[in-house]
Design a protein around this motif. Structure first.
Motif, PDB file in Angstrom:
ATOM      1  N   ALA A  20       0.785  -1.227   0.000  1.00 35.53           N
ATOM      2  CA  ALA A  20       0.000   0.000   0.000  1.00 35.53           C
ATOM      3  C   ALA A  20       0.819   1.281   0.000  1.00 35.53           C
ATOM      4  O   ALA A  20       0.441   2.251  -0.675  1.00 35.53           O
ATOM      5  N   PRO A  21       1.946   1.367   0.719  1.00 33.84           N
ATOM      6  CA  PRO A  21       2.697   2.619   0.707  1.00 33.84           C
ATOM      7  C   PRO A  21       3.125   2.992  -0.712  1.00 33.84           C
ATOM      8  O   PRO A  21       3.422   2.111  -1.526  1.00 33.84           O
ATOM      9  N   PRO A  22       3.162   4.281  -1.039  1.00 29.20           N
ATOM     10  CA  PRO A  22       3.460   4.693  -2.416  1.00 29.20           C
ATOM     11  C   PRO A  22       4.829   4.251  -2.916  1.00 29.20           C
ATOM     12  O   PRO A  22       5.022   4.100  -4.125  1.00 29.20           O
ATOM     13  N   HIS A  23       5.766   4.064  -2.004  1.00 28.87           N
ATOM     14  CA  HIS A  23       7.099   3.586  -2.391  1.00 28.87           C
ATOM     15  C   HIS A  23       7.458   2.348  -1.574  1.00 28.87           C
ATOM     16  O   HIS A  23       8.596   2.188  -1.132  1.00 28.87           O
ATOM     17  N   GLY A  24       6.473   1.463  -1.380  1.00 24.18           N
ATOM     18  CA  GLY A  24       6.660   0.281  -0.556  1.00 24.18           C
ATOM     19  C   GLY A  24       7.579  -0.745  -1.195  1.00 24.18           C
ATOM     20  O   GLY A  24       8.047  -0.603  -2.335  1.00 24.18           O
ATOM     21  N   LEU A  25       7.821  -1.805  -0.459  1.00 28.94           N
ATOM     22  CA  LEU A  25       8.738  -2.838  -0.923  1.00 28.94           C
ATOM     23  C   LEU A  25       8.276  -3.425  -2.258  1.00 28.94           C
ATOM     24  O   LEU A  25       9.104  -3.775  -3.120  1.00 28.94           O
ATOM     25  N   TYR A  26       6.980  -3.538  -2.446  1.00 27.47           N
ATOM     26  CA  TYR A  26       6.440  -4.036  -3.709  1.00 27.47           C
ATOM     27  C   TYR A  26       6.938  -3.177  -4.872  1.00 27.47           C
ATOM     28  O   TYR A  26       7.456  -3.688  -5.871  1.00 27.47           O
ATOM     29  N   ARG A  27       6.819  -1.860  -4.734  1.00 28.95           N
ATOM     30  CA  ARG A  27       7.278  -0.954  -5.791  1.00 28.95           C
ATOM     31  C   ARG A  27       8.800  -0.933  -5.893  1.00 28.95           C
ATOM     32  O   ARG A  27       9.364  -0.768  -6.987  1.00 28.95           O
ATOM     33  N   GLN A  28       9.480  -1.114  -4.767  1.00 25.61           N
ATOM     34  CA  GLN A  28      10.941  -1.107  -4.783  1.00 25.61           C
ATOM     35  C   GLN A  28      11.515  -2.268  -5.596  1.00 25.61           C
ATOM     36  O   GLN A  28      12.691  -2.252  -5.957  1.00 25.61           O
ATOM     37  N   SER A  29      10.695  -3.257  -5.905  1.00 25.68           N
ATOM     38  CA  SER A  29      11.179  -4.359  -6.715  1.00 25.68           C
ATOM     39  C   SER A  29      11.506  -3.909  -8.131  1.00 25.68           C
ATOM     40  O   SER A  29      12.348  -4.530  -8.794  1.00 25.68           O
ATOM     41  N   TRP A  30      10.852  -2.843  -8.606  1.00 22.47           N
ATOM     42  CA  TRP A  30      11.195  -2.334  -9.942  1.00 22.47           C
ATOM     43  C   TRP A  30      11.571  -0.853  -9.952  1.00 22.47           C
ATOM     44  O   TRP A  30      12.166  -0.386 -10.930  1.00 22.47           O
ATOM     45  N   ALA A  31      11.285  -0.106  -8.878  1.00 23.63           N
ATOM     46  CA  ALA A  31      11.591   1.321  -8.878  1.00 23.63           C
ATOM     47  C   ALA A  31      12.074   1.782  -7.505  1.00 23.63           C
ATOM     48  O   ALA A  31      11.452   2.637  -6.872  1.00 23.63           O
ATOM     49  N   PRO A  32      13.200   1.226  -7.008  1.00 25.73           N
ATOM     50  CA  PRO A  32      13.740   1.733  -5.741  1.00 25.73           C
ATOM     51  C   PRO A  32      14.212   3.173  -5.909  1.00 25.73           C
ATOM     52  O   PRO A  32      14.668   3.565  -6.984  1.00 25.73           O
TER      53      PRO A  32
END
Length: 271
Positions: A20-32
């Motif tokens: 859910a966080p806008p820059h969460g670990l899920y997103r960090q998988s492709w856009a850290p």
């Protein structure tokens, strides 16, 4: 390289912390946003969590990118926990270990993750093999540097070291054997987090959760708190604090302690 995160706080769905966080670990998988080495973390992922009344954590790991696993999406929606450790992986070197190389690694009540790399692996750490019993080495499920680092930490835990000493001494031992190693560790037993900043970014967030308490009837010190330790902030909350490099962090739901780690260059020569 990798990105990883540990959470202690009120029980929430896994996805509230990871997706859910806008820059969460899920997103960090492709856009850290703050990753210094590597660009994407698509070589696997893992989530470990603790259920009420059971000190031994559950894990879900896969060798595919986190965004490509529909089963993870279901778990993240419905599984709730107050203690989580998760990681997305960018393999330093090619290997055939697959899911077994994805953090978190586990033994008993412990979960462990490593963000970094060991230069010269495996030859640089060959002298440390003798510090781990043969049966423990033969039990390793993966042959990557992170799995061996976990074996070093776990052996210290099994021989009586507390979490801070096991993690801190392992970092210093490995840094001396392999100068230039990046050794950001996360370790938890579901009650506390032990982490290191050594060669890459580490941040923490600790704040009260006002939705869980009646502020008027309970002192601030008694309020339940959320503690997050992560490779990088998952949102733009101003309470995120960067951990200085060469630092050991210990935390629970109410307190954070930072302790400087001694530089290997200051040690006396063993010759």
């Amino acid at each position: 390289m990798c990105r990883h995160l540990a959470y202690l706080g009120p029980p929430v769905p896994l996805g509230e912390v990871l997706n859910a966080p806008p820059h969460g670990l899920y997103r960090q998988s492709w856009a850290p946003r703050r990753q210094r080495y590597g660009t994407v973390n698509a070589d696997g992922f893992g989530v470990g969590w603790y259920a009420d009344g059971d000190p031994v954590p559950a894990r879900y790991r896969h060798a595919v990118p986190i965004w490509g696993d529909e089963s993870y999406a279901d778990l993240a929606r419905v599984v709730r926990s107050g203690a989580v450790l998760a990681a997305v992986r960018d393999a330093t070197v090619a290997g055939a270990d697959g899911q077994a190389a994805a953090a978190p690694f586990a033994a008993g009540r412990w979960l462990f993750s490593h963000n970094g790399a060991v230069p010269g692996w495996p030859h640089s750490l060959a002298p440390l093999v003798r510090t781990v019993p043969a049966e423990e080495l033969l039990s390793l499920q993966a042959r990557c540097d992170s799995a061996f680092l976990w074996a070093l930490v776990l052996h210290r835990l099994r021989t009586g070291d507390d979490a801070a000493r096991a993690v801190g001494d392992t970092v210093l031992e490995v840094a001396r054997a392999a100068p230039g190693a990046r050794l950001n560790f996360l370790l938890t037993d579901g009650e506390a987090i032990t982490a290191t900043a050594w060669g890459d970014t580490l941040w923490y967030l600790a704040d009260p959760d006002p939705g869980e308490v009646d502020v008027a009837s309970r002192p601030y010190s008694a309020m339940p708190r959320r503690t997050v330790v992560a490779s990088e902030p998952y949102d733009d909350d101003p309470l995120w604090t960067e951990v200085p490099d060469r630092t050991l962090l210990t935390a629970d739901r109410t307190d954070i302690l930072l302790t400087p780690l001694k530089e290997p260059s200051t040690w006396p020569s063993s010759n």
